[in-house]
Every structure is written in structure tokens, then in C-alpha cells.
Design a protein around this motif. Sequence first.
Motif, PDB file in Angstrom:
ATOM      1  N   MET A  33       0.838  -1.205   0.000  1.00  8.66           N
ATOM      2  CA  MET A  33       0.000   0.000   0.000  1.00  8.66           C
ATOM      3  C   MET A  33       0.874   1.257   0.000  1.00  8.66           C
ATOM      4  SD  MET A  33      -3.016   0.513  -0.392  1.00  8.66           S
ATOM      5  CE  MET A  33      -3.338   2.157  -0.951  1.00  8.66           C
ATOM      6  N   ILE A  34       1.803   1.264   0.984  1.00  6.50           N
ATOM      7  CA  ILE A  34       2.708   2.406   1.064  1.00  6.50           C
ATOM      8  C   ILE A  34       3.532   2.500  -0.221  1.00  6.50           C
ATOM      9  CG2 ILE A  34       4.604   1.171   2.212  1.00  6.50           C
ATOM     10  CD1 ILE A  34       3.676   4.436   3.605  1.00  6.50           C
ATOM     11  N   GLY A  35       3.791   1.315  -0.802  1.00  4.62           N
ATOM     12  CA  GLY A  35       4.550   1.278  -2.049  1.00  4.62           C
ATOM     13  C   GLY A  35       3.813   1.984  -3.167  1.00  4.62           C
ATOM     14  N   LEU A  95       3.001   6.626  -6.646  1.00  3.61           N
ATOM     15  CA  LEU A  95       2.119   7.680  -7.147  1.00  3.61           C
ATOM     16  C   LEU A  95       2.714   9.061  -6.896  1.00  3.61           C
ATOM     17  CD1 LEU A  95      -1.447   6.339  -6.326  1.00  3.61           C
ATOM     18  CD2 LEU A  95      -0.306   6.515  -8.553  1.00  3.61           C
ATOM     19  N   VAL A  96       3.352   9.231  -5.750  1.00  2.00           N
ATOM     20  CA  VAL A  96       4.008  10.496  -5.456  1.00  2.00           C
ATOM     21  C   VAL A  96       5.076  10.762  -6.515  1.00  2.00           C
ATOM     22  CG1 VAL A  96       5.615  11.618  -3.858  1.00  2.00           C
ATOM     23  CG2 VAL A  96       3.532  10.536  -2.999  1.00  2.00           C
ATOM     24  N   PHE A  97       5.848   9.731  -6.817  1.00  2.00           N
ATOM     25  CA  PHE A  97       6.928   9.842  -7.798  1.00  2.00           C
ATOM     26  C   PHE A  97       6.362  10.194  -9.168  1.00  2.00           C
ATOM     27  CE2 PHE A  97      10.460   8.344 -10.378  1.00  2.00           C
ATOM     28  CZ  PHE A  97      11.549   8.634  -9.594  1.00  2.00           C
ATOM     29  N   ASP A 101       8.703   0.187  -5.947  1.00  2.00           N
ATOM     30  CA  ASP A 101       7.619   0.521  -5.020  1.00  2.00           C
ATOM     31  C   ASP A 101       6.460  -0.464  -5.078  1.00  2.00           C
ATOM     32  OD1 ASP A 101       8.897   2.622  -3.997  1.00  2.00           O
ATOM     33  OD2 ASP A 101       7.784   4.172  -5.061  1.00  2.00           O
ATOM     34  N   ILE A 102       6.035  -0.781  -6.280  1.00  2.00           N
ATOM     35  CA  ILE A 102       4.818  -1.591  -6.386  1.00  2.00           C
ATOM     36  C   ILE A 102       5.148  -3.076  -6.313  1.00  2.00           C
ATOM     37  CG2 ILE A 102       2.869  -2.166  -7.879  1.00  2.00           C
ATOM     38  CD1 ILE A 102       2.961   0.727  -8.872  1.00  2.00           C
ATOM     39  N   ASP A 103       6.179  -3.483  -7.064  1.00  2.00           N
ATOM     40  CA  ASP A 103       6.544  -4.904  -7.028  1.00  2.00           C
ATOM     41  C   ASP A 103       7.489  -5.225  -5.885  1.00  2.00           C
ATOM     42  OD1 ASP A 103       5.055  -5.772  -9.320  1.00  2.00           O
ATOM     43  OD2 ASP A 103       6.479  -4.665 -10.549  1.00  2.00           O
ATOM     44  N   GLN A 104       8.004  -4.195  -5.215  1.00  2.00           N
ATOM     45  CA  GLN A 104       8.868  -4.382  -4.047  1.00  2.00           C
ATOM     46  C   GLN A 104      10.082  -5.262  -4.326  1.00  2.00           C
ATOM     47  OE1 GLN A 104       8.101  -3.219  -0.754  1.00  2.00           O
ATOM     48  NE2 GLN A 104       6.284  -2.131  -1.431  1.00  2.00           N
ATOM     49  N   VAL A 105      10.711  -5.056  -5.461  1.00  2.00           N
ATOM     50  CA  VAL A 105      11.869  -5.890  -5.773  1.00  2.00           C
ATOM     51  C   VAL A 105      13.070  -5.432  -4.944  1.00  2.00           C
ATOM     52  CG1 VAL A 105      11.057  -6.317  -8.118  1.00  2.00           C
ATOM     53  CG2 VAL A 105      12.619  -4.436  -7.705  1.00  2.00           C
ATOM     54  N   PRO A 106      13.859  -6.378  -4.412  1.00  2.00           N
ATOM     55  CA  PRO A 106      15.054  -5.981  -3.654  1.00  2.00           C
ATOM     56  C   PRO A 106      16.261  -5.778  -4.560  1.00  2.00           C
ATOM     57  CG  PRO A 106      14.722  -8.341  -3.470  1.00  2.00           C
ATOM     58  CD  PRO A 106      13.610  -7.826  -4.339  1.00  2.00           C
ATOM     59  N   VAL A 107      16.139  -6.256  -5.794  1.00  2.00           N
ATOM     60  CA  VAL A 107      17.264  -6.220  -6.735  1.00  2.00           C
ATOM     61  C   VAL A 107      16.752  -5.724  -8.079  1.00  2.00           C
ATOM     62  CG1 VAL A 107      18.795  -7.669  -8.111  1.00  2.00           C
ATOM     63  CG2 VAL A 107      18.585  -8.075  -5.661  1.00  2.00           C
TER      64      VAL A 107
END
Lengths: 317, 423, 304
Positions: free
Chosen positions: A1-3, A8-10, B95-101
Amino acid sequence: MIGILSYLVFFATLASILAIAVLGLNLQWGNTGLFNGGVAAFFGAGAYVTLILGGQPQDEHLGGFALPYLVALAGGIAAAALLAWIVGRLTLKLRHDYLAIATFGVAVAFENVMRNALWLTGGAQGLRGFERPMRDLLGDGLNYNSVFLAFVLVLLLLVYGVLQRLAGSPFGRLLRAIREDEDAARSLGKMPARIRLTAFVTGSAIMGLAGGLYGTFYAFVSPQDVLPTLTFQIWAMLIVGGAGNNRGAIAGAFLIWGAWTASGWALSRFAPVEAQLYTGSIQFILIGLVIVGMLLWRPQGLFPERLVVSQSGKPGH
Amino acid sequence: MTMKRSVHTAGLGLVLGLGLVPVAGEAMAQSCTQKIGAVLPISVDWGRPIAETAKFVVEQVNSVGGVAGCNIELVLRDDQTDPKVGVDAAKALVDIDQVPVLLGSVSSGVSMPILTSVTVPGKVMQMSCCSSSTAFTKLAEQGKTDGLWFRTFATSRVQAAVGAMVARDKGYKSVAILYKNDDWGQDIGKIVAANLEKLGIKVTAQVALNDAQPSYRAEVAEALAGQPEAVYLALYPTEGTAAVREWLSLGGTQNMIMANSLKSDDFRKNVGIEYLGNAVGTDTSSPRTPSAEAFVKRYVEKFGGQPNGPGLANSYDATMIALLAMQAAGKDAKGPQIAAMVAKVTDPKGTPVTADAAGFAEATKILAGGGTVLYQGATGNVKFDANGDVSAPAVVWSFTNEGTKEDTYIPLEEVDAFVASMK
Amino acid sequence: MIQSLADGILVGAVLSLGAIGLTMVMHMLRFANFAHAELLTIGAYAALVFDRVFQGVNATLGAKLAPLTLTGSLVVAMAIAMAITGASAVLIDRFVFRRVREKGGELSMVFASFGVALIVRNVIGLIFGLHTELYSKGIAFAVVVSRDPLLLIKPDQVFVLAATLVIMLVLHLVLSRTTLGYALRAVAENPSLAQVNGIPLKRMIVLIWVIGGGLAATAGIFYGLTNHLSPVMGRDLVLPIFAAAIVGGIGSIYGAALGGMIVGIASSLALLILPSGYSPSVPFLIILAVLLVRPNGLFGEVRA
């Protein structure tokens, strides 16, 4: 969610920055009828000069004067304005289509100098050494980006407000008068050449502001950021949004940039791997079709110009 | 459910894209999925194979159980070589997929803003196969990459050095340099010129070739004017073909030294092998180990051709090292933890492992036992310095009727010694 | 120096051909057509396809007409390519430019032409791939004309120059000696007046596109013959061609012909002073220099 929020901010930050540039173009084209084919040059001048003035000293290229951020940004805007003044003095007396080509050439030459003048700009490797302002205070993450977005939004609203007032002012009427019928304006004792130059320089300074913010956001700029593609993207945003309408210009920026990124996301998610080789070409064809389609079926854009004052005596109306 | 679906779609995409025999049962064996991201210029003709190679690695690793018990899903995004597009794609992945790499990109002009505005602030490890700009080294020296940046592309120093060695060994007295006017070309052109002059070889001209020029006639004429004995070419196949055809037709010498970017079938066919008899190329190379040969063999089986093309071996190693480091860091590790493990899987004192599925499986065991490994990659015994840069052994190659052949192998020590002597 | 001059003229011949078509369209329809250079690409690729087809049908057609790398099949293909390109130009006008023209100002046309250029370029890229193509893989070696001063010339380029001059002469005769030519010039001078005098405007516009397209196809093929083909060749050529047309003065065919030579020579000579990295800026510098001195180009007339 925070992601998602963080993304979206970006996204909103970059779209707002581009929207500022579109507003600048709208003043030139939408209000005054000046065909600026060299948006990338004025945008780039803002970005490069902001980073050179505000960055840390570097061995490889000029710059790193480490000036306070707002001074550096003002310098970027001034550089774009100065470039526009020179270009305008040389080219604004040209016919419209010559103007388009001459300014297009300015952008090509600008990119060329950025690429080759290693001592000045770091050449093709780009310009480094810039620290994002207030980074010590806010860190790097979502906090920083949110504050920066707020800063960009304030500037966007400011530019919008000023341009809106301008459009309703006698000066705004004058711009439209020149756009519609230069001879008539001249016969009323106005000086079209000077007023056009003023509009051109102001619009370019606004693009310079957008460029300065762009450079700040990435803390980096290279010749790849100022290719003719950028000019084309900004133009597409204005045409789709509606030339002559500032709200349309902003909406166009968000819509086109949104479509550009969303199509990339969707293609990566749903298109088969084989098709992905072609996604670049397909995306450009789609953009071309949107432009041509808009001009064919809705030439006034999604948000047509709302005439604040009486319309000119255009034949056929 | 959705997650399972996406695994399935990815698997299907792989199968379709790479012409694999489906091994669905195996692919579904793991209970969890770990995403990693890649931002590459897949819409550019030479960019796609780089992406395919990365996918090939992921698929091999998944076939031996994935990373930390999880199936790896590679989310691939196109950057169109536009920095704005690449940065946005990277941000969405982080951000969305939360990839570490994050793997990528190719252009330094895209990789750099990703690094400064996405991966470093987001604390994600970024591993590029192909960005060559020396600006990254400087950024790292200033401590601005937080140890999150790596690249498997040996800096242009190695190739420039070997190019100069070739000129010396062939006894050329004067050389003209034609270079691509981008970050890589400007860099390598400058270093080659410096090296040649240090060796007492005259550089008659350094001519920049811009992209998108209708004709290179004037540039070629400028390079010809000094009547050099040989020509050094730091070009890509497109402008390389145009310039070299012009060069030859105007009576330029056939003594050519080429950077690895011209190791291309298009270039060989369009110029003509009959004119390339005296043309030699340089490249970074795999070490003389059985595993490197195994890599080539596997690659040929998979793609039906030699791994000839800019960045393929580098992309292979970048992906493999990233996955090894993830394995070493364990389940749910974040970017900085994974980045810290890179040293553990490229440890010169570690147990050597091969660059394939078997090697990965072996590494898994050793790492689980607390040991370290030395990854023997497609570009050599990859060893990063403090700035995330690698050095590599080199080869000298030339064209044949069918493709290319290797002429000389130059071990890492010799390359390093030569580079040091050039300072 | 001599070599640079010769190179400039030989490279400039292709630009001249492209600029003649552009200048006619710009004069007649009053807009800067950024898609004009894409017509060169269409022509070049159409010729490539038919060249291959004819060589497949009859191998003897594939033999080179020594000392040129030109083949019989390419000559035949050229005729077809000219027709195809002319037809494409008419179709593009029919479906895009004419409608935009009827709707709005000439400046929307400029932007529409950007859009069209983008579509054409990428469609060709999708069909043929992004790599370079060649009509003939063999390298045509330059002939040494003189040793001191050194002067090398490629036979293909001499052929291109000669063919360009012939085409210009024919065009000149058509425009100055035939009723058709008078009609075309009348439309260009004053479309309304011409229409009043019974000249069918729409047919004249079609004719302009056919001529412009045909010349563009020739230019594209000559470029392919002396250089190479690629889907982005239009993008690479657009600025030099515009420079040639503007330097000559919009509407002046002789101006465009001379403009091409000037741009070619200037680009070639410029590298004697400028570092080669700056060569993409040269056409632009020429445009600016000429416009500052003569705002309507060398041979252009003042126009409303």
C-alpha cells in the motif's frame, strides 16, 4: 500500500514537472501562436544550469558552484530565458514554419553542444555532483519525495495562476490579437514583434523552471534527457489537452505521461515476451495515431480554449 | 490466487518466448515467489538478447529450486533508452513490485538517474550488465552509491588496453580512431588514444561519429587525411557498417582493430569477409575453465547461436551474481543485505562454482554451510572492487566465414600489468 | 579541400532531390511537412522489395552495370517505387493532411506531419526490422581522379549526380514549357485566382504530391545506393533537406537544387574547422545564417 503511494508520489512529481513545461508551451503556442519546435533546448538549459550552479565541484567539467538551491534554480530559469531571448531575436521575425524548423535546429544544436563540450557539461556521460537540497533534513525516501512533490505542485499552481491572470489581462488579449491577426494589432498601434518576444521568453523561462526541477529530481542530467523526443512528448500533451487552455495543458501532461507509463507497465505484464521487442515501435505508432486522430476529430483538444474575450473575425465563423 | 496466476503467466511467457519444453511441475514446486526487476532497452534491436539472457539465468536457477526456497519471477520493463521512461519503470518495480534487486540498464544515461533517484534512496541493489561510464566509479568513490551499485561490464580500460597492445604487436606506426559519440565511445576513444601515444604510436585523428547522421563521408575523409597505417573502431554495428564501407571504398587501410561491439554478424555480412582479413577485435573473456565452455555450450543449445553480441555474457553474470547474493542473504533479505553478500559469492578464496544451474545448486550448499564461493562467470572470475567495478581477462578475435574465432587469450594479470604500465 | 568540395556536391545531390519535392509541397500547401523525409524511406524500401523480387524472377537483371553497383532490377524497381511513393503521398494527404487543412490552420498541419512521420517510420521499422539494409553488399571502390591534390570519386555518386541533373532538367522543362506547368505555378502563386480561372485545384494538389513523392523516392533510392537503408533514414535526413529547401527559398526549384549542394559542401567543409562531434548542428547553422541575411532564402519571394 505504502509502495503504491510512494510510486504515485513519484509519478505525480514527474507529471507535474512536465505539466509546467506544457504550460510554458501553451503560452507560446496556445496563446500567442508561436511554434516552438525546440522545447528540449529550453528545458535542458534550465536543467543543466541549475545543476552546474547548485552542484558540488567536479574535476571533469565546469560547475559545482554549490550555490543555494533557489539561487541555482533561478539561474536555470534565467539561462533558459537568455537562450530564448537570443533565439527569439534571431528567429521570431520568421514565418511560422521557418520558426518551427529554426527552433527545432536550436534543440539539435543544444543537444550537440551538451554531448560534445566535455569541459562544460561532462559530455555524453552527463553532469553529476548535484546534491538534492535538504536531503540531510528529510532523508531520501517517501518523506523527501512528498515534500518535493508539494514544492513542485506549489510552483505548478503558481505558474498556472499567473498564466490564468495573464490570459484575462489586457496583455493576454493582446497575445491572442497577435495570434489571430498581426496586421490588425499593428494598426492599433501595438508592437507585435516585442510582445511576441516577451511571450516567447516567458514561455521558455517556464520550460527552464520545469527543466531545473527535473534535474533536481534526478540529481543528474545527460544529453539523453534533451533529445527531440522530449519536445515531441510536450507537444503531444498540449495538443491532447487543448491548446489555449491552461487546465487542458495540465490535464494533457498527466494523461499522456500516464498513458506512456501505463502502456509500458501493461505490456510488461500482459504481452508475450516475443511481442516486447516491438513494444517501443508500437508505442510510438499509437502516440502518432493519437496526435493525428486528435487533429482530425478534435483539433481543439479535450479541453478546448475558452474564450474570455470576443473572438476575432476569423473567416467562416 | 493472483500470485499463482502471475507465476503461471510468467512461466507461460518464458515457454513461449524461449521455445522451451514446458516443465510446469518443476516450476510450480516452490511455494513462494520472489520478484526481481529488470529495466532494459528491449525495444532496441541489440537490447532484446540482453533481456533474454537474463531470463535464461532465472529459468536455470528456478530449475534447481529457486532462491531461498522461492521461485524467482523476473519482471522486465522496457526503457526505450529514454531516461524518464526507465526511471519511472524502475520506481514502479521498486515501489509496487517491491523488488530488492534491480538489473539494468544499458545506457549510462538511464542507469545513472535510476541509481541516484530510485535505487539508492529506495535501498535496492542495482546491478548493470552494460553501463560503461566512468562517472559511476567517481560516484562510488564519493560514497554516493551506498555500496548498492555493481556492474559486470569491465570498464573501457581493459578493451582500450588490449586494443593498444594489438597495435603494438602488429607493429603499426600510426592509427586513426573512429569512435561512437556517446558515453562509452567518448571514454574508450580517449583511453585508446592515450595508450597508443604512450606506446609511441602516432594517433593521426580522433573522429567522433554521431548517431543518426545521413552520411559519414566527411568524417571518414577526415580520418583518412592522416594516411594512418591502421584504424581503431569503437563503433556499434549500424554506424560501423556505414563508416567502414565508406572507409574501404575511399581506399582506407584494411588494418582494423575493433572493440567488442563490432563482434556482430550484421557487420561481418554487410562489410564483407573479404575485406576483414586484417581486422582483429578485442573483448573481455571467460577464464580457461571447463565451466566457461559449458556456459557457451548451454547457450548455443538454448539460443542456437554463439553468445556473440554486446553485453550478453555480462548480462548472464549480472543476473547470476545477483541471484547468488540473494541466496546467500536468505529469504526476504533487503537490498543492502543482498549487496553485502556479493563479496561472499565472488570471493577469490572461495570454492569455485560454475556458471550454470549445477553451479548454483552447489553454491547453495556451500553457502548454507557458512562457506564462500568464487563464481566463475561467462566474463571470467568476476571480482568487484570497492566501487562495484570489475576487471577481466581479455581475448583477441577475428572474423571467419561463419562467425568469429579466438586468436589470443590474455590473462587477467597481464591485462592488469599493462593497464598499470599505462598510468 | 578539393576532395571536400567534390564530396559535398556528390552528397548534396541527394539532398537536392529531396528538397525539390519538399519545396514544391511547402510552397503549394503552405506548411512545413516534417513527414516529407519519410517519403524517401518509403521509396527506398519499396525499391528494395521489388529489386529482390525481380532478381528472384530473372537473375540476369541482378547483374551490376559496371562500374556502378546499380543493377537492372533496381532501375525497374525504381520506377515502381516512384509510383508507390507518389501514391502513398496522395493517400496520406487524402486521409490526414486534406482533412486537417479543411479543419484548421496551417500550423496544425505541421504537427500532423510530425505524427505522420512517427507512424510511417515505426511501421517501416516493424515490417523490415531496425537493422540496416543494402541494395548491394559489394563495396564500390572510389576511382582516383587525381593524385595531387588527392581526389577520389565513386562511380555511383557520379551517376547519382548526373541522374539528378537530368531529373532537374526535365522538371524545369515541364514547369516552364507546358500548360500543366503554368497551371501548377498559377496555383502556387494564388490558389483562389487559379481556381477562378478554371484550374482544378484538387487535381493540382494530387499532382504536386505525385511529383514530390516520385522525387523523394528517387532521392531515397540514391541515398540507399550510395549509403544504406534504415527505417530511421528519414529522421536522419529531415534537417539537411529542410536546410536545403530553406536556403534555396521556399518555392524555388532551382533554389532547392542549389541549396542541396550548398548544404552538402558546407557540411563537408565544416569538419575542416569544427570537431566532427558537432556535424549534426551544421545544417541548422546554415539555415540560420541564410535566414538572417535573406529571410526568404536565396531565391525565395516574399510571401504573405
